[in-house]
Design an enzyme around this catalytic site. Sequence first.
Site: not given
Ligand code: NCD
Length: 309
Positions: A53-54, A82, A103, A131
């Site tokens: 999703r992100t 590497k 991320r 997040h």
């Molecule tokens: C979340 C995350 O990556 O922290 N997912 C997201 O970005 N929608 C929640 C999760 O992984 O449980």
Amino acid sequence: MRQDHLISATQLSREDIEAVLDRAAEIDGDMDAWQGRHAGSVLGLCFFEPSTRTRMSFDTAMKRLGGRTIDMGSVESSSVKKGETLADTMRVVEGYADALVLRHPLEGSAKMATEFVDVPLVNAGDGAGQHPTQTLLDLYTMRENAGLNDVTIGIMGDLKYGRTVHSLAAALTNFDVRQHFISPESLSLPRSVRYDLHEEGAQVREHTSLTEVLPDLDVLYVTRIQRERFPDENEYLKVAGEYQIDTDDLERAKESLTVMHPLPRVDEIAPEVDETSHAKYFEQAHNGVPVRMALLDMLLENATSEDDQ
Ligand code: NCD
């Protein structure tokens, strides 16, 4: 919003949040009108951890603003394999892009990365840390469904490792929202998060069971147990399968209860709940696009006006 980077929800004032949500609502009303807004701009996507999703909603958001994206790809296919350091990767990708999304599995990594880049950087999840863009879309969804004034929320599941929880709890202190935290004791809020909430004067209560508090809730925010962050698989197995909800549980809830989840879900919400009017988690995921469009628009706008000075 006059910030270069978005690293933590604790940076955001109520005004900042409302500005992003208002712009997102404007975008949501007529998405096509924003198509030429950032033509020629490039967003760099650096995901050192899995994401659906992100990553996809940032990608869609940038393209719907008329810009383009470049994607580091998986860790397996990049120079990280590497032995390249995060600092070097970020320094290099910065040269290709007007803004970056990061991320990474290590808490604090996004903050650290800001030492090496000048373009706006957005934290899309740093380990069990923060997040903040998930929080913005969570707040957008809450505002649309339950409002952000005189609201009672229950946040349930993995409060220890769940970064979406840490960001959401911090951001909610800007609003008139009573927060109930529901988890096994072993997965309760980290001390630092609890401390910050108390410092902000937040109305907070902690529980080990949903039963007593469910009837009072306007919003129930369910989270996944973050299996990948447990140092010991046995510890995960002890709590796996607890804190699930189904339609029987929801009979004791308000008819207007909004059920949210950042997704992905494993087994915390029974699929039968999807068919009820409570379920807002897919709508929540879709809100990622207008909200991230709004945020990118504001960050790129700031970066351009700073360049002009
Ligand atoms: C979340 C995350 O990556 O922290 N997912 C997201 O970005 N929608 C929640 C999760 O992984 O449980």
